[in-house]
Design an enzyme around this catalytic site. Structure first.
Site, PDB file in Angstrom:
ATOM      1  N   THR A   1     -15.744  -2.398  -9.880  1.00 18.11           N
ATOM      2  CA  THR A   1     -16.956  -1.744  -9.394  1.00 18.11           C
ATOM      3  C   THR A   1     -18.096  -1.861 -10.402  1.00 18.11           C
ATOM      4  N   ASP A   2     -19.323  -1.764  -9.902  1.00 18.55           N
ATOM      5  CA  ASP A   2     -20.489  -1.756 -10.805  1.00 18.55           C
ATOM      6  C   ASP A   2     -20.559  -0.462 -11.619  1.00 18.55           C
ATOM      7  N   GLU A   3     -19.785   0.558 -11.217  1.00 15.81           N
ATOM      8  CA  GLU A   3     -19.858   1.842 -11.930  1.00 15.81           C
ATOM      9  C   GLU A   3     -19.359   1.749 -13.365  1.00 15.81           C
TER      10      GLU A   3
ATOM     11  N   THR B   1     -11.529   4.920 -15.551  1.00 14.62           N
ATOM     12  CA  THR B   1     -10.225   4.262 -15.325  1.00 14.62           C
ATOM     13  C   THR B   1     -10.425   2.850 -14.775  1.00 14.62           C
ATOM     14  N   LYS B   2     -11.485   2.625 -13.983  1.00 10.57           N
ATOM     15  CA  LYS B   2     -11.760   1.258 -13.513  1.00 10.57           C
ATOM     16  C   LYS B   2     -12.182   0.392 -14.708  1.00 10.57           C
TER      17      LYS B   2
ATOM     18  N   ASP C   1       4.410   1.586  -4.022  1.00  8.06           N
ATOM     19  CA  ASP C   1       3.475   1.981  -5.080  1.00  8.06           C
ATOM     20  C   ASP C   1       3.301   0.821  -6.065  1.00  8.06           C
TER      21      ASP C   1
ATOM     22  N   TYR D   1     -13.131   8.517 -12.582  1.00  3.28           N
ATOM     23  CA  TYR D   1     -12.883   7.317 -11.758  1.00  3.28           C
ATOM     24  C   TYR D   1     -13.394   6.052 -12.453  1.00  3.28           C
ATOM     25  N   SER D   2     -14.678   6.057 -12.820  1.00  2.00           N
ATOM     26  CA  SER D   2     -15.246   4.796 -13.337  1.00  2.00           C
ATOM     27  C   SER D   2     -14.663   4.446 -14.706  1.00  2.00           C
TER      28      SER D   2
ATOM     29  N   ILE E   1     -21.752   7.453   3.396  1.00  3.43           N
ATOM     30  CA  ILE E   1     -22.283   7.024   4.705  1.00  3.43           C
ATOM     31  C   ILE E   1     -21.414   7.526   5.866  1.00  3.43           C
TER      32      ILE E   1
ATOM     33  N   GLU F   1      -7.249   4.735  -6.745  1.00  2.00           N
ATOM     34  CA  GLU F   1      -7.874   5.998  -6.364  1.00  2.00           C
ATOM     35  C   GLU F   1      -9.358   5.722  -6.527  1.00  2.00           C
TER      36      GLU F   1
ATOM     37  N   ASP G   1       0.842  -1.197   0.000  1.00  2.00           N
ATOM     38  CA  ASP G   1       0.000   0.000   0.000  1.00  2.00           C
ATOM     39  C   ASP G   1       0.877   1.247   0.000  1.00  2.00           C
TER      40      ASP G   1
HETATM   41  P1  NAD Z   1      -9.852   3.326  -0.548  1.00  2.00           P
HETATM   42  O1  NAD Z   1      -9.650   4.630  -1.242  1.00  2.00           O
HETATM   43  O2  NAD Z   1     -10.436   3.318   0.822  1.00  2.00           O
HETATM   44  O3  NAD Z   1      -8.467   2.532  -0.461  1.00  2.00           O
HETATM   45  C1  NAD Z   1      -7.549   2.495  -1.519  1.00  2.00           C
HETATM   46  C2  NAD Z   1      -6.193   2.053  -0.964  1.00  2.00           C
HETATM   47  O4  NAD Z   1      -5.278   1.944  -2.067  1.00  2.00           O
HETATM   48  C3  NAD Z   1      -5.576   3.034   0.046  1.00  2.00           C
HETATM   49  O5  NAD Z   1      -5.080   2.339   1.166  1.00  2.00           O
HETATM   50  C4  NAD Z   1      -4.461   3.698  -0.737  1.00  2.00           C
HETATM   51  O6  NAD Z   1      -3.357   4.100   0.083  1.00  2.00           O
HETATM   52  C5  NAD Z   1      -4.050   2.564  -1.688  1.00  2.00           C
HETATM   53  N1  NAD Z   1      -3.385   3.061  -2.901  1.00  2.00           N
HETATM   54  C6  NAD Z   1      -3.800   4.096  -3.706  1.00  2.00           C
HETATM   55  N2  NAD Z   1      -2.920   4.256  -4.715  1.00  2.00           N
HETATM   56  C7  NAD Z   1      -1.965   3.306  -4.577  1.00  2.00           C
HETATM   57  C8  NAD Z   1      -0.811   2.952  -5.305  1.00  2.00           C
HETATM   58  N3  NAD Z   1      -0.460   3.623  -6.417  1.00  2.00           N
HETATM   59  N4  NAD Z   1      -0.054   1.917  -4.884  1.00  2.00           N
HETATM   60  C9  NAD Z   1      -0.397   1.224  -3.749  1.00  2.00           C
HETATM   61  N5  NAD Z   1      -1.473   1.514  -3.014  1.00  2.00           N
HETATM   62  C10 NAD Z   1      -2.254   2.545  -3.418  1.00  2.00           C
HETATM   63  O7  NAD Z   1     -10.726   2.455  -1.559  1.00  2.00           O
HETATM   64  P2  NAD Z   1     -11.847   1.354  -1.267  1.00  2.00           P
HETATM   65  O8  NAD Z   1     -13.151   2.031  -1.182  1.00  2.00           O
HETATM   66  O9  NAD Z   1     -11.383   0.453  -0.195  1.00  2.00           O
HETATM   67  O10 NAD Z   1     -11.818   0.568  -2.670  1.00  2.00           O
HETATM   68  C11 NAD Z   1     -10.933  -0.518  -2.859  1.00  2.00           C
HETATM   69  C12 NAD Z   1     -11.182  -1.138  -4.226  1.00  2.00           C
HETATM   70  O11 NAD Z   1     -12.532  -1.568  -4.317  1.00  2.00           O
HETATM   71  C13 NAD Z   1     -10.968  -0.162  -5.374  1.00  2.00           C
HETATM   72  O12 NAD Z   1     -10.358  -0.860  -6.434  1.00  2.00           O
HETATM   73  C14 NAD Z   1     -12.372   0.273  -5.762  1.00  2.00           C
HETATM   74  O13 NAD Z   1     -12.443   0.625  -7.115  1.00  2.00           O
HETATM   75  C15 NAD Z   1     -13.145  -0.997  -5.471  1.00  2.00           C
HETATM   76  N6  NAD Z   1     -14.565  -0.840  -5.145  1.00  2.00           N
HETATM   77  C16 NAD Z   1     -14.960   0.020  -4.156  1.00  2.00           C
HETATM   78  C17 NAD Z   1     -16.305   0.113  -3.810  1.00  2.00           C
HETATM   79  C18 NAD Z   1     -16.785   1.017  -2.690  1.00  2.00           C
HETATM   80  O14 NAD Z   1     -17.970   1.054  -2.407  1.00  2.00           O
HETATM   81  N7  NAD Z   1     -15.901   1.713  -1.973  1.00  2.00           N
HETATM   82  C19 NAD Z   1     -17.247  -0.673  -4.489  1.00  2.00           C
HETATM   83  C20 NAD Z   1     -16.810  -1.541  -5.504  1.00  2.00           C
HETATM   84  C21 NAD Z   1     -15.466  -1.614  -5.811  1.00  2.00           C
HETATM   85  O1  TDX Z   2     -21.815  14.091   0.828  1.00  2.00           O
HETATM   86  C1  TDX Z   2     -22.290  13.340  -0.034  1.00  2.00           C
HETATM   87  N1  TDX Z   2     -23.611  13.467  -0.353  1.00  2.00           N
HETATM   88  C2  TDX Z   2     -24.218  12.682  -1.275  1.00  2.00           C
HETATM   89  O2  TDX Z   2     -25.432  12.838  -1.539  1.00  2.00           O
HETATM   90  C3  TDX Z   2     -21.509  12.330  -0.693  1.00  2.00           C
HETATM   91  C4  TDX Z   2     -20.049  12.162  -0.372  1.00  2.00           C
HETATM   92  C5  TDX Z   2     -22.143  11.529  -1.620  1.00  2.00           C
HETATM   93  N2  TDX Z   2     -23.458  11.694  -1.912  1.00  2.00           N
HETATM   94  C6  TDX Z   2     -24.118  10.771  -2.859  1.00  2.00           C
HETATM   95  C7  TDX Z   2     -23.412  10.514  -4.169  1.00  2.00           C
HETATM   96  C8  TDX Z   2     -23.842   9.098  -4.480  1.00  2.00           C
HETATM   97  O3  TDX Z   2     -25.134   9.114  -5.077  1.00  2.00           O
HETATM   98  O4  TDX Z   2     -24.146   9.498  -2.196  1.00  2.00           O
HETATM   99  C9  TDX Z   2     -23.958   8.433  -3.122  1.00  2.00           C
HETATM  100  C10 TDX Z   2     -22.712   7.636  -2.730  1.00  2.00           C
HETATM  101  O5  TDX Z   2     -21.589   8.477  -2.914  1.00  2.00           O
HETATM  102  P1  TDX Z   2     -20.078   7.961  -2.682  1.00  2.00           P
HETATM  103  O6  TDX Z   2     -19.934   7.437  -1.303  1.00  2.00           O
HETATM  104  O7  TDX Z   2     -19.162   9.022  -3.144  1.00  2.00           O
HETATM  105  O8  TDX Z   2     -20.042   6.671  -3.613  1.00  2.00           O
HETATM  106  P2  TDX Z   2     -20.223   6.432  -5.215  1.00  2.00           P
HETATM  107  O9  TDX Z   2     -19.933   7.655  -5.980  1.00  2.00           O
HETATM  108  O10 TDX Z   2     -21.552   5.763  -5.401  1.00  2.00           O
HETATM  109  O11 TDX Z   2     -19.031   5.386  -5.460  1.00  2.00           O
HETATM  110  C11 TDX Z   2     -18.775   4.348  -4.489  1.00  2.00           C
HETATM  111  O12 TDX Z   2     -19.284   3.099  -4.926  1.00  2.00           O
HETATM  112  C12 TDX Z   2     -18.667   2.515  -6.034  1.00  2.00           C
HETATM  113  C13 TDX Z   2     -17.279   4.215  -4.224  1.00  2.00           C
HETATM  114  O13 TDX Z   2     -16.773   5.470  -3.783  1.00  2.00           O
HETATM  115  C14 TDX Z   2     -16.552   3.729  -5.447  1.00  2.00           C
HETATM  116  O14 TDX Z   2     -15.179   3.511  -5.148  1.00  2.00           O
HETATM  117  C15 TDX Z   2     -17.171   2.433  -5.892  1.00  2.00           C
HETATM  118  O15 TDX Z   2     -16.607   2.036  -7.100  1.00  2.00           O
END
Ligand code: NAD
Ligand code: TDX
Length: 332
Positions: free
Chosen positions: A121-123, A151-152, A58, A148-149, A189, A81, A33
């Site tokens: 991600t589903d995005e 690049t994913k 990295d 973001y989506s 949340i 990211e 990480d």
């Molecule tokens: P997060 O931002 O909380 O964590 C990302 C981690 O990756 C961090 O610890 C960061 O330091 C590390 N990181 C970033 N750039 C890096 C690099 N270049 N080299 C090494 N480490 C690096 O993200 P998250 O919400 O835990 O998401 C994790 C994965 O799940 C992501 O791939 C995201 O696309 C995917 N995902 C997230 C959600 C969601 O709801 N959060 C849903 C579906 C999929």
């Molecule tokens: O303050 C807020 N108010 C608000 O209404 C924030 C931060 C978000 N929102 C809305 C935007 C979205 O409709 O809430 C919903 C969820 O927002 P995020 O937590 O930013 O998530 P989202 O954009 O849906 O993406 C998340 O799910 C898919 C993760 O961040 C991604 O990493 C994952 O791929």
């Protein structure tokens, strides 16, 4: 027993996965990480040190990645990211980590013939109308909206190409929105929970009617283990727990849980290009790999998450002011 390399294991979902693996299997885990603003060492506190190691580095550092692949059996790739709002502000790090980082891991998997599981991600599928009876499946065409989506989506396509062209042993999962402990306060949340805990009002983008399909991070972890164990190389599996809720409903549940009036929130500037609705059909994962979520009651899972943020202010407080300053600069 396997030696797992987990990229991004100090982030939200990665750290939940590391805890899940150490509690439920006899695998050992190395986390790679970069410790960006989203990585937090405290999320890995209390782990069995004889089975766990943190390497700060990295995923775009090819020599480092190379040396780590050599020493591990399988790699689970969470590093990214991950925040849409940041990608609208400064897309460049998303290209570096999500595209070049995934490419770097694929080249190492190819060289060392290692199993790679890519977390996505589903995005990548874009969004659905609110009244659309359809949900995303593994056959839905890619149509990402944000930097973001996109690049994913690009990283997923690289994985598919490396499987087909070079025979890399990879699988992909695309999961819906996660909630649970250790999630950064920039996300929806935790931002709203910590706002209420601090006496501030929750902030809903636009009308608050956008829908997300919520799954507990621990259920995401069990699904990833199922795919690592039984998934077919080259296949994609969608992960979801039938948790559709609109953002207003979620905020109302948080406010009520914390003893506030259900309408004590503010509507703020909408996110540009804001996806309307995500919804996952996880039939393939459930029928082919026998997976099922444990947290079927969203309200109970949310209550436990609120409790966690109430009990762990020292974990989230250091990030809260900078996060809110960023949002304030955007009128959010
Ligand atoms: P997060 O931002 O909380 O964590 C990302 C981690 O990756 C961090 O610890 C960061 O330091 C590390 N990181 C970033 N750039 C890096 C690099 N270049 N080299 C090494 N480490 C690096 O993200 P998250 O919400 O835990 O998401 C994790 C994965 O799940 C992501 O791939 C995201 O696309 C995917 N995902 C997230 C959600 C969601 O709801 N959060 C849903 C579906 C999929
Ligand atoms: O303050 C807020 N108010 C608000 O209404 C924030 C931060 C978000 N929102 C809305 C935007 C979205 O409709 O809430 C919903 C969820 O927002 P995020 O937590 O930013 O998530 P989202 O954009 O849906 O993406 C998340 O799910 C898919 C993760 O961040 C991604 O990493 C994952 O791929």
């Amino acid at each position: 027993m396997a030696r797992l390399l987990v990229t991004g294991g100090a982030g939200f979902i990665g750290s939940n996965f590391v805890h899940h693996v150490l509690e439920n299997t006899d695998h050992s885990v190395t986390v790679l990480d970069k410790m960006t603003y989203a990585g937090n060492r405290a999320s890995l506190d209390g782990l069995d040190e004889s089975r766990f190691e943190l390497v700060v580095g990295d995923i775009t550092d090819a020599p480092l990645v190379d040396s780590l692949f050599e020493k591990h059996d399988s790699v689970v790739h969470y590093a990214a990211e991950s925040h849409n709002d940041n990608s609208l502000n400064d897309p460049r790090p998303f290209l570096d980590t999500n595209i070049i980082g995934t490419y770097t891991l694929l080249e190492a998997a190819r060289k060392h013939d290692r199993r790679l599981h890519h977390i996505s991600t589903d995005e990548v599928y874009g969004d659905l109308e609110l009244d659309d009876p359809e949900r995303f499946t593994e056959n839905t065409p890619y149509n990402p909206s944000s930097p973001y989506s996109s690049t994913k989506a690009g990283s997923d396509l690289l994985v598919r190409a490396w499987v087909r062209s070079f025979g890399v042993q990879a699988t992909i999962t695309n999961c819906s929105n996660n909630y649970g402990p250790y999630q950064h306060v920039e996300k929806f949340i935790p931002r709203q929970i910590t706002n209420v805990l601090r006496g501030e009002r929750p902030k809903l983008y636009g009308s608050g009617e956008n829908v997300r399909d919520w799954i507990h991070a621990d259920d995401h972890s069990s699904a990833v283990l199922a795919v690592l164990d039984k998934g077919v190389i080259g296949e994609t599996y969608l992960i979801g727990a039938d948790g559709e809720k609109n953002n207003k409903e979620v905020v109302e549940l948080i406010l009520t849980n914390l003893g506030q009036p259900a309408d004590a929130y503010d509507l703020v500037t909408d996110r540009p290009g804001h996806d309307l609705r995500y919804a996952i059909d996880s039939t393939k994962l459930r029928t082919e790999l026998g997976w099922a979520p444990r947290y079927s009651d969203f309200e109970a899972g949310l209550a436990a998450t609120i409790e966690w943020y109430r009990d762990n202010e020292a974990w989230w407080a250091p990030s809260k002011d900078a996060t809110e300053a960023f949002y304030a600069s955007k009128g959010q």
